[in-house]
Write an enzyme that holds these catalytic residues in place. Structure first.
Site, PDB file in Angstrom:
ATOM      1  N   SER A 113      36.504  30.083  42.452  1.00 24.11           N
ATOM      2  CA  SER A 113      36.162  30.655  41.531  1.00 24.11           C
ATOM      3  C   SER A 113      35.211  30.110  40.491  1.00 24.11           C
ATOM      4  CB  SER A 113      37.372  31.131  40.741  1.00 24.11           C
ATOM      5  OG  SER A 113      37.191  32.261  39.997  1.00 24.11           O
ATOM      6  N   HIS A 114      35.515  29.910  39.304  1.00 22.08           N
ATOM      7  CA  HIS A 114      34.877  29.541  38.042  1.00 22.08           C
ATOM      8  C   HIS A 114      34.576  28.005  38.096  1.00 22.08           C
ATOM      9  CE1 HIS A 114      39.096  29.025  36.846  1.00 22.08           C
ATOM     10  NE2 HIS A 114      38.768  27.942  36.242  1.00 22.08           N
ATOM     11  N   ASP A 278      32.196  36.065  37.421  1.00 25.29           N
ATOM     12  CA  ASP A 278      32.304  34.313  37.762  1.00 25.29           C
ATOM     13  C   ASP A 278      31.969  34.107  39.216  1.00 25.29           C
ATOM     14  OD1 ASP A 278      34.484  35.745  39.080  1.00 25.29           O
ATOM     15  OD2 ASP A 278      35.950  33.999  38.826  1.00 25.29           O
ATOM     16  N   ASP A 280      33.549  34.008  42.250  1.00 28.12           N
ATOM     17  CA  ASP A 280      34.256  34.733  43.403  1.00 28.12           C
ATOM     18  C   ASP A 280      34.174  36.412  43.101  1.00 28.12           C
ATOM     19  OD1 ASP A 280      36.241  34.395  41.671  1.00 28.12           O
ATOM     20  OD2 ASP A 280      37.497  34.592  43.135  1.00 28.12           O
ATOM     21  N   ASP A 282      35.673  38.101  40.317  1.00 32.96           N
ATOM     22  CA  ASP A 282      36.831  38.788  40.156  1.00 32.96           C
ATOM     23  C   ASP A 282      36.867  38.815  38.567  1.00 32.96           C
ATOM     24  OD1 ASP A 282      37.679  36.249  39.708  1.00 32.96           O
ATOM     25  OD2 ASP A 282      39.319  36.415  41.058  1.00 32.96           O
ATOM     26  N   ARG A 283      36.209  38.125  37.785  1.00 29.13           N
ATOM     27  CA  ARG A 283      36.293  38.271  36.388  1.00 29.13           C
ATOM     28  C   ARG A 283      34.976  38.906  35.793  1.00 29.13           C
ATOM     29  NH1 ARG A 283      38.257  32.360  34.275  1.00 29.13           N
ATOM     30  NH2 ARG A 283      39.810  32.018  35.917  1.00 29.13           N
ATOM     31  N   LYS A 377      41.805  41.155  40.604  1.00 29.58           N
ATOM     32  CA  LYS A 377      41.135  41.652  39.379  1.00 29.58           C
ATOM     33  C   LYS A 377      39.720  41.794  39.862  1.00 29.58           C
ATOM     34  CE  LYS A 377      41.034  36.538  37.955  1.00 29.58           C
ATOM     35  NZ  LYS A 377      41.772  36.010  38.591  1.00 29.58           N
TER      36      LYS A 377
HETATM   37  C1  VG1 Z   1      43.098  30.537  35.334  1.00 30.26           C
HETATM   38  C2  VG1 Z   1      43.234  31.840  34.292  1.00 30.26           C
HETATM   39  C3  VG1 Z   1      44.295  32.788  34.775  1.00 30.26           C
HETATM   40  C4  VG1 Z   1      43.666  33.284  36.394  1.00 30.26           C
HETATM   41  C5  VG1 Z   1      43.336  32.081  37.194  1.00 30.26           C
HETATM   42  C6  VG1 Z   1      42.598  32.385  38.593  1.00 30.26           C
HETATM   43  O1  VG1 Z   1      44.193  29.780  35.811  1.00 30.26           O
HETATM   44  O2  VG1 Z   1      43.754  31.212  33.066  1.00 30.26           O
HETATM   45  O3  VG1 Z   1      44.443  33.910  34.152  1.00 30.26           O
HETATM   46  O4  VG1 Z   1      44.607  34.413  37.060  1.00 30.26           O
HETATM   47  O5  VG1 Z   1      42.394  31.131  36.512  1.00 30.26           O
HETATM   48  O6  VG1 Z   1      41.363  33.003  38.271  1.00 30.26           O
HETATM   49  P1  VG1 Z   1      44.747  28.555  35.034  1.00 30.26           P
HETATM   50  O7  VG1 Z   1      46.061  28.263  35.619  1.00 30.26           O
HETATM   51  O8  VG1 Z   1      43.736  27.496  35.225  1.00 30.26           O
HETATM   52  O9  VG1 Z   1      44.917  28.860  33.556  1.00 30.26           O
HETATM   53  V1  VG1 Z   1      40.098  32.785  39.235  1.00 30.26           V
HETATM   54  O10 VG1 Z   1      38.992  33.998  38.653  1.00 30.26           O
HETATM   55  O11 VG1 Z   1      39.848  31.237  38.695  1.00 30.26           O
HETATM   56  O12 VG1 Z   1      40.671  32.821  40.841  1.00 30.26           O
HETATM   57 CO    CO Z   2      37.512  34.397  40.044  1.00 32.25          CO
END
Ligand code: VG1
Ligand code: CO
Length: 544
Positions: A113-114, A278, A280, A282-283, A377
């Protein structure tokens, strides 16, 4: 082509976090590391014979190699068919869409992801179930248990599959189908939103927008949907070429990391609308002309205006938000007379509620918004939803937001991240906080009085499963809240997340800077948790 059974030994660190298994590329590249985890998935999801799986990733470094390994392992494990995105690309929401559309058993998404990519960056893998959503804890726990005892995996010896040509090929007894990464997803978006109306807005020439794909997975989707289909014109999408290292950037759509976009939206001659997504896809981040919409407010606005989009014209069944997300959506739900559910952080907790028809819209403060059209998302979905609302209302983003606050009041909100904290220090902080919660009730801090304090625990209303230790929260009698939790997606050290929220009903006080409006709460948060002393950090690394 022969099936090889390779002897292996467990890696003890393969516990999935908030969203799958994320590690540095160097960890994933250890011999057998990826293979062990993939075999553990296959061993945990039941008979594979004749089943269809979906496979794709965000295009980061190691994506292509990992896909070739997974294809050969799937063939050796008896999978009937795999649908894989062209060039190995599929956004997380597209995987969810394709799983549902073709009744697949599940899907594998390769993404961190990010988190940054490249040889020195991170890689990740997560499994999604047949409803298209992230595997629930029952399944991730089973996968983890399997990784602890695994002693072999199966893989086909075969040549690599050509991922750049659409169509079907055979890999042993399995059919590999390379699919257009965008088509199914675009068709779904078209069924939900008024594309004609958005086209009129975007092609008018008087409305200017920018979509920043941050050199991550949404590039091809954004080019196809905004520029080609919706007539926004070439150049609307910036950083639209997926790169293995995201151009050296951090594909996290917030005010700090999406700086290219922020400069255009807050500089001289700002555009009318800006959005970013982001790694992947989804954000999302939504910006108006010199105006930032918090993700919590975005969910509230979408809920309040949902019936303006054709896909939601009959109204929404309910809303769900993660616990640290602001209570702005709760106010909309109350007015609409529908339920608003509060779940732990992570999209996997929304799946049961959507499957049971209890909620239509879901969101998290971390720039995640989505609906029951899929079970993830969905960044571009949120952007299209906003465009649909803008096209109908013919108002600016800021006008819509201010009118919303006028009706519902404003939930001032901010998240402070302390990244790269030494793990022991972060754990001490949370442990001490847990100990302190029992004695905080009734305590006064300035004008605020603590109404409750606990470590959030969630009982799923559908299957009764219980998730404990989901974040320490302190609620005040005036509705303000402070929440602390440790990130479950990082790969180095710990990240402390501090969330603060305070409600303001008075319209005359709606123009404050959130950091000022929340100033006393931020100070209380430090006083209670001793953040600065324990992390030894002067200030947060990221404020959103
Ligand atoms: C973070 C975000 C959470 C989100 C998760 C996955 O998790 O706070 O809201 O669902 O990333 O999103 P954490 O445990 O680091 O707070 V993604 O777009 O990174 O798959
Ligand atoms: Co993501």
């Amino acid at each position: 082509m022969t099936i090889q059974t390779v002897a292996s030994r467990p890696f003890l660190d393969q516990k999935p976090g908030t969203s799958g298994l994320r590690k540095q590329v160097s960890v994933f590249k250890q011999p057998h590391y990826l293979e062990n985890f993939v075999q553990s998935i296959f061993d945990s999801i039941g008979p594979l014979s004749g089943q269809t799986l979906v496979l794709g990733g965000d295009g980061r470094y190691f994506n292509r190699q990992a896909i070739q390994i997974i294809l050969k392992m799937a063939a050796a494990n008896g999978v009937g068919r795999i649908k894989v995105g062209k060039s190995g690309i599929l956004s997380t929401p597209a995987v969810s869409c394709v799983i549902r559309k073709y009744n697949a058993l599940g899907g594998i998404v390769l993404s961190a992801s990010h988190n940054p990519g490249g040889p020195n960056g991170d890689f990740g893998i997560k499994y999604n179930i047949s409803n298209g959503g992230p595997a629930p804890e029952k399944i991730t726990d089973a996968i983890f248990a399997r990784t602890q005892v695994i002693d072999r995996y199966s893989i086909l010896s075969a040549l690599d599959v050509d991922l750049d040509r659409l169509g079907e090929t055979q890999l042993g007894g399995m059919t590999v189908e390379v699919i257009d990464a965008v088509a199914d997803y675009q068709a779904l978006m078209e069924s939900l939103f008024d594309f004609d109306r958005i086209h009129t807005l975007l092609a008018s020439g008087s409305f200017r927008m920018c979509m920043d794909s941050m050199h991550a997975v949404t590039g091809p989707y954004a080019h196809g949907i905004f520029e080609t289909r919706l007539g926004a014109g070439l150049g609307t999408v910036q950083n639209g070429q997926p790169l293995e290292d995201f151009g050296g950037g951090h594909p996290d759509p917030n005010l700090v990391y999406a700086h290219d976009l922020v400069e255009r939206m807050f500089g001289i001659d700002p555009l009318d609308f800006g959005a970013a997504s982001d790694g992947d896809g989804d954000r999302n981040m939504i910006l108006g002309s010199r105006f930032f919409v918090t993700p919590s407010d975005s969910l509230a606005v979408l809920a309040a205006n949902a019936t303006l989009a054709p896909g939601y014209k009959d109204g929404i069944a309910g809303i769900a938000r993660s616990m640290p997300t602001s209570e702005a959506p709760d106010r909309v739900a109350a007015k609409l007379g529908i339920d608003c559910y509060e779940t732990p952080t992570g999209w996997k907790f929304f799946g049961n509620l959507m499957d049971a028809g209890k909620v239509t819209l879901c969101g998290e403060e971390s720039f995640g918004t989505g609906s029951n059209h899929i079970r993830e998302k969905d960044g571009l979905w949120a952007v299209l939803f906003w465009l649909n609302i803008l096209a109908v209302k013919q108002q600016s983003v800021e006008q819509i937001m201010r009118a919303h606050w006028q009706t519902y009041g404003r939930n001032y909100y901010s998240r402070h991240d302390y990244e790269g904290v030494e793990s022991d220090r972060a754990n001490t902080l949370i442990t001490q906080l847990r100990g302190a919660t029992s004695s905080l009730k009734g305590k006064k801090f300035g004008s605020r009085e603590v109404a409750y304090s606990d470590d959030f625990s969630y009982t799923d209303p559908i299957d009764g499963s219980v998730s404990t230790k989901q974040g320490v929260r302190i609620g005040f009698t005036d509705g303000a809240r402070i929440v602390y939790r440790l990130s479950g997606t990082g790969t180095q050290g710990a990240t402390l997340r501090l969330y603060v929220e305070s409600y303001e009903a008075d319209v005359a006080k709606h123009a404050q800077d959130p950091q000022d409006a929340l100033g006393d709460l931020i100070a209380i948060a430090d006083e209670v948790a001793k953040i600065h002393a324990l992390t030894q950090m002067e200030k947060p690394t990221v404020i959103t």
